[in-house]
Design a protein around this motif. Structure first.
Motif, PDB file in Angstrom:
ATOM      1  N   GLY A 293       0.830  -1.198   0.000  1.00  0.00           N
ATOM      2  CA  GLY A 293       0.000   0.000   0.000  1.00  0.00           C
ATOM      3  C   GLY A 293       0.869   1.255   0.000  1.00  0.00           C
ATOM      4  O   GLY A 293       1.979   1.248   0.541  1.00  0.00           O
ATOM      5  N   PHE A 294       0.359   2.321  -0.619  1.00  0.00           N
ATOM      6  CA  PHE A 294       1.148   3.553  -0.653  1.00  0.00           C
ATOM      7  C   PHE A 294       0.248   4.767  -0.875  1.00  0.00           C
ATOM      8  O   PHE A 294      -0.902   4.644  -1.286  1.00  0.00           O
ATOM      9  N   THR A 295       0.784   5.947  -0.564  1.00  0.00           N
ATOM     10  CA  THR A 295       0.160   7.215  -0.933  1.00  0.00           C
ATOM     11  C   THR A 295       1.049   7.906  -1.954  1.00  0.00           C
ATOM     12  O   THR A 295       2.272   7.735  -1.947  1.00  0.00           O
ATOM     13  N   LEU A 296       0.419   8.692  -2.817  1.00  0.00           N
ATOM     14  CA  LEU A 296       1.155   9.493  -3.802  1.00  0.00           C
ATOM     15  C   LEU A 296       0.609  10.910  -3.767  1.00  0.00           C
ATOM     16  O   LEU A 296      -0.595  11.120  -3.888  1.00  0.00           O
ATOM     17  N   ASP A 297       1.501  11.882  -3.596  1.00  0.00           N
ATOM     18  CA  ASP A 297       1.144  13.299  -3.513  1.00  0.00           C
ATOM     19  C   ASP A 297       1.941  14.040  -4.583  1.00  0.00           C
ATOM     20  O   ASP A 297       3.174  14.004  -4.578  1.00  0.00           O
ATOM     21  N   VAL A 298       1.240  14.665  -5.523  1.00  0.00           N
ATOM     22  CA  VAL A 298       1.883  15.387  -6.628  1.00  0.00           C
ATOM     23  C   VAL A 298       1.420  16.842  -6.596  1.00  0.00           C
ATOM     24  O   VAL A 298       0.218  17.105  -6.495  1.00  0.00           O
ATOM     25  N   ARG A 299       2.367  17.784  -6.666  1.00  0.00           N
ATOM     26  CA  ARG A 299       2.016  19.209  -6.590  1.00  0.00           C
ATOM     27  C   ARG A 299       2.779  20.019  -7.634  1.00  0.00           C
ATOM     28  O   ARG A 299       3.928  19.723  -7.937  1.00  0.00           O
ATOM     29  N   SER A 300       2.105  21.039  -8.136  1.00  0.00           N
ATOM     30  CA  SER A 300       2.746  22.017  -9.015  1.00  0.00           C
ATOM     31  C   SER A 300       1.861  23.249  -9.073  1.00  0.00           C
ATOM     32  O   SER A 300       0.643  23.146  -8.925  1.00  0.00           O
ATOM     33  N   ALA A 301       2.470  24.393  -9.281  1.00  0.00           N
ATOM     34  CA  ALA A 301       1.695  25.626  -9.465  1.00  0.00           C
ATOM     35  C   ALA A 301       1.159  25.729 -10.890  1.00  0.00           C
ATOM     36  O   ALA A 301       0.361  26.609 -11.186  1.00  0.00           O
ATOM     37  N   GLU A 302       1.581  24.806 -11.761  1.00  0.00           N
ATOM     38  CA  GLU A 302       1.141  24.820 -13.161  1.00  0.00           C
ATOM     39  C   GLU A 302       0.162  23.686 -13.407  1.00  0.00           C
ATOM     40  O   GLU A 302       0.510  22.505 -13.279  1.00  0.00           O
ATOM     41  N   ALA A 303      -1.057  24.020 -13.785  1.00  0.00           N
ATOM     42  CA  ALA A 303      -2.069  22.994 -14.065  1.00  0.00           C
ATOM     43  C   ALA A 303      -1.610  22.045 -15.172  1.00  0.00           C
ATOM     44  O   ALA A 303      -1.864  20.832 -15.112  1.00  0.00           O
ATOM     45  N   ALA A 304      -0.888  22.580 -16.169  1.00  0.00           N
ATOM     46  CA  ALA A 304      -0.432  21.741 -17.287  1.00  0.00           C
ATOM     47  C   ALA A 304       0.557  20.677 -16.816  1.00  0.00           C
ATOM     48  O   ALA A 304       0.570  19.544 -17.341  1.00  0.00           O
ATOM     49  N   VAL A 305       1.373  21.023 -15.828  1.00  0.00           N
ATOM     50  CA  VAL A 305       2.337  20.057 -15.287  1.00  0.00           C
ATOM     51  C   VAL A 305       1.596  18.937 -14.540  1.00  0.00           C
ATOM     52  O   VAL A 305       1.923  17.752 -14.685  1.00  0.00           O
ATOM     53  N   LEU A 306       0.586  19.304 -13.780  1.00  0.00           N
ATOM     54  CA  LEU A 306      -0.201  18.298 -13.061  1.00  0.00           C
ATOM     55  C   LEU A 306      -0.874  17.343 -14.051  1.00  0.00           C
ATOM     56  O   LEU A 306      -0.876  16.118 -13.838  1.00  0.00           O
ATOM     57  N   GLU A 307      -1.428  17.895 -15.120  1.00  0.00           N
ATOM     58  CA  GLU A 307      -2.088  17.055 -16.136  1.00  0.00           C
ATOM     59  C   GLU A 307      -1.083  16.116 -16.794  1.00  0.00           C
ATOM     60  O   GLU A 307      -1.383  14.942 -17.037  1.00  0.00           O
ATOM     61  N   ARG A 308       0.097  16.629 -17.054  1.00  0.00           N
ATOM     62  CA  ARG A 308       1.134  15.806 -17.700  1.00  0.00           C
ATOM     63  C   ARG A 308       1.567  14.654 -16.788  1.00  0.00           C
ATOM     64  O   ARG A 308       1.703  13.509 -17.248  1.00  0.00           O
ATOM     65  N   ILE A 309       1.764  14.940 -15.509  1.00  0.00           N
ATOM     66  CA  ILE A 309       2.193  13.888 -14.586  1.00  0.00           C
ATOM     67  C   ILE A 309       1.087  12.846 -14.411  1.00  0.00           C
ATOM     68  O   ILE A 309       1.358  11.642 -14.380  1.00  0.00           O
ATOM     69  N   GLU A 310      -0.164  13.308 -14.327  1.00  0.00           N
ATOM     70  CA  GLU A 310      -1.291  12.369 -14.186  1.00  0.00           C
ATOM     71  C   GLU A 310      -1.374  11.441 -15.403  1.00  0.00           C
ATOM     72  O   GLU A 310      -1.554  10.219 -15.258  1.00  0.00           O
ATOM     73  N   ALA A 311      -1.232  12.007 -16.599  1.00  0.00           N
ATOM     74  CA  ALA A 311      -1.290  11.194 -17.818  1.00  0.00           C
ATOM     75  C   ALA A 311      -0.140  10.187 -17.850  1.00  0.00           C
ATOM     76  O   ALA A 311      -0.331   9.007 -18.187  1.00  0.00           O
ATOM     77  N   ARG A 312       1.047  10.656 -17.484  1.00  0.00           N
ATOM     78  CA  ARG A 312       2.225   9.767 -17.465  1.00  0.00           C
ATOM     79  C   ARG A 312       2.048   8.663 -16.424  1.00  0.00           C
ATOM     80  O   ARG A 312       2.408   7.500 -16.661  1.00  0.00           O
ATOM     81  N   LEU A 313       1.470   9.021 -15.276  1.00  0.00           N
ATOM     82  CA  LEU A 313       1.224   8.045 -14.214  1.00  0.00           C
ATOM     83  C   LEU A 313       0.352   6.903 -14.732  1.00  0.00           C
ATOM     84  O   LEU A 313       0.652   5.720 -14.506  1.00  0.00           O
ATOM     85  N   GLN A 314      -0.728   7.232 -15.428  1.00  0.00           N
ATOM     86  CA  GLN A 314      -1.632   6.185 -15.924  1.00  0.00           C
ATOM     87  C   GLN A 314      -0.922   5.263 -16.916  1.00  0.00           C
ATOM     88  O   GLN A 314      -1.117   4.041 -16.892  1.00  0.00           O
ATOM     89  N   THR A 315      -0.067   5.840 -17.769  1.00  0.00           N
ATOM     90  CA  THR A 315       0.714   5.034 -18.714  1.00  0.00           C
ATOM     91  C   THR A 315       1.672   4.110 -17.970  1.00  0.00           C
ATOM     92  O   THR A 315       1.799   2.925 -18.293  1.00  0.00           O
TER      93      THR A 315
END
Length: 425
Positions: A293-315
């Motif tokens: 089990g784990f937690t994952l916390d991702v933060r950025s002041a740029e919405a585009a960066v958050l979207e990019r990391i989320e998309a990469r995470l799913q891949t």
């Protein structure tokens, strides 16, 4: 202390009094809607009233301390932060910002300056999400934006709801539930929050104060799992394994690679696996681990960066699942929006710093703050960070009053210049 402004000396005295009254070794504790927060609100209110400010409390218990300006019809300048703390935390997180606002009031009164518009010092409630699992319920309620279901959130220590605790402290959750604001967003010309920095940038820069460019948004998976199959460590050959540890390790490495790529492009983000655990009744030194089990916390002041990391995470989850013959369950996902600080207010703070010959570098905020609520509501918002060693949410916060005094000087210049400047470069 002799080189401090009168406001700086007042700030030091108030902070000392708060620390003494709310000490909870090894740090201080001011529980949201509890005795420590109540003491802090009462104490700050009395200090403001001594300066001639008028106090008012809204239905959620947020405290508004108004120093009247010449024209009450003009929208006010609001300086605010919170007075609650985490358990056994430091004395400065939140409180330093409220106290800095009072110090600016003290300077205006002491120098006989009456601003063209009202100056309001706002002490919000319940900013620390450790007490209620909510983002900024006090400031949300102040603007009439708190979702009714948030009032059913339970406090971590008591198990009782936010509505119950509000009522117990003498406030009115029914008014909050109806979305009645404590202050009209259209009556705020600017919201400014002073806060200790919770990271090392100002220490590294050798600067007492920083001007915040934006507050990170983010997403968090609080109960994710990598699922494989338990097996005997000696008897299970490599080709047959479904090892959750190796699956998780590949996930970590792949996200680290993505983070490296972002940094090479000059983009800011943080990626944190804050809790990693296995079942002690199932794991062992001679077993292939079947569930992690784990937690994952991702933060950025740029919405585009958050979207990019989320998309990469799913891949990554799909790729690693196939390679390691494991599966991932991400569980509940919590998100919060990034908040951009007003470029016009940043320019005004830059001008004030230049006029004072003060170096105030621009810095991002990785942590969330009440200012995010005001910025998200379309109110011109700015933040100042004060240099502080050893981070926050711990007893070793190490802000110097001399550094806070620099923020007070900068704020004072900002509010006195506010109606003398056009928002032009």
């Amino acid at each position: 202390m002799s080189s401090l402004t009168a406001g700086g000396k007042l700030a030091g005295r108030i902070l000392d009094a708060l620390a003494e009254a709310t000490t909870d070794a090894p740090g201080i504790t001011r529980v949201a809607y509890g005795t420590g927060e109540r003491f802090a609100h009462d104490f700050v209110r009395k200090e403001a009233e001594k300066l001639g400010a008028v106090a008012r409390v809204d239905a959620a218990g947020n405290l508004y301390l108004t120093l009247k300006g010449r024209d009450p019809d003009l929208p006010a300048i609001v300086i605010g932060s919170h007075l609650d703390s985490v358990a056994h935390g430091g004395n400065f997180d939140g409180a330093a910002g409220v106290v800095a606002g009072l110090a600016v009031m003290a300077e205006l009164v002491g120098q006989g300056i009456r601003l063209p518009r009202d100056l309001i010092v706002l002490a919000t409630r319940a900013e620390e999400a450790i007490w209620f699992p909510l983002s900024y319920p006090g400031s949300q309620a102040a603007l009439g934006l708190l979702e009714p279901r948030a009032l059913e959130a339970r406090r971590s220590d008591s198990g009782r709801t936010l509505a119950e605790h509000m009522r117990e402290e003498g406030f009115d959750p029914d008014v909050v539930r109806r979305g009645m604001p404590g202050i009209d967003a259209g009556r705020i010309a600017a919201f400014i929050e002073v806060h200790i920095e919770q990271g090392p940038r100002l220490i590294a820069a050798g600067a007492p104060v920083g001007i915040v460019t934006g507050i990170a948004g983010g997403f968090r998976y609080v109960d994710a799992k990598c699922l494989g199959a338990y097996a005997h460590s000696g008897a299970e050959p490599r080709f047959a394994r479904h090892d959750s540890v190796l699956g998780f390790a590949d996930l970590v490495a792949a996200l680290e690679t993505e983070w490296d790529a972002l940094e090479r492009e000059g983009r800011e983000a943080t990626i944190t696996f804050g809790r990693v655990q296995s079942d002690p009744t199932q794991h062992g030194g001679s077993r292939v681990l079947g569930e992690l089990g784990f937690t994952l916390d991702v933060r950025s002041a740029e919405a585009a960066v958050l979207e990019r990391i989320e998309a990469r995470l799913q891949t990554i989850l799909t790729e690693v699942g196939g390679k390691r013959r494991v599966s991932f369950e991400t569980g509940p996902r919590f998100t919060w929006e990034p908040a951009t600080m007003s470029p016009a207010l940043i320019a005004r703070l830059d001008r004030a710093a230049t006029a004072l010959q003060m170096r105030a570098p621009h810095v991002p905020s990785g942590a969330g703050h009440d200012a995010a609520t005001f910025a998200g509501a379309g109110i011109p918002t700015a933040m100042l960070f004060v240099r502080n060693e050893n981070g926050s949410h711990n007893p070793h916060e190490a802000m110097e009053i001399a550094d806070l005094d620099q923020a007070i000087r900068l704020l004072l210049r900002f509010v006195t210049d506010f109606d003398n400047l056009l928002d032009q470069p």
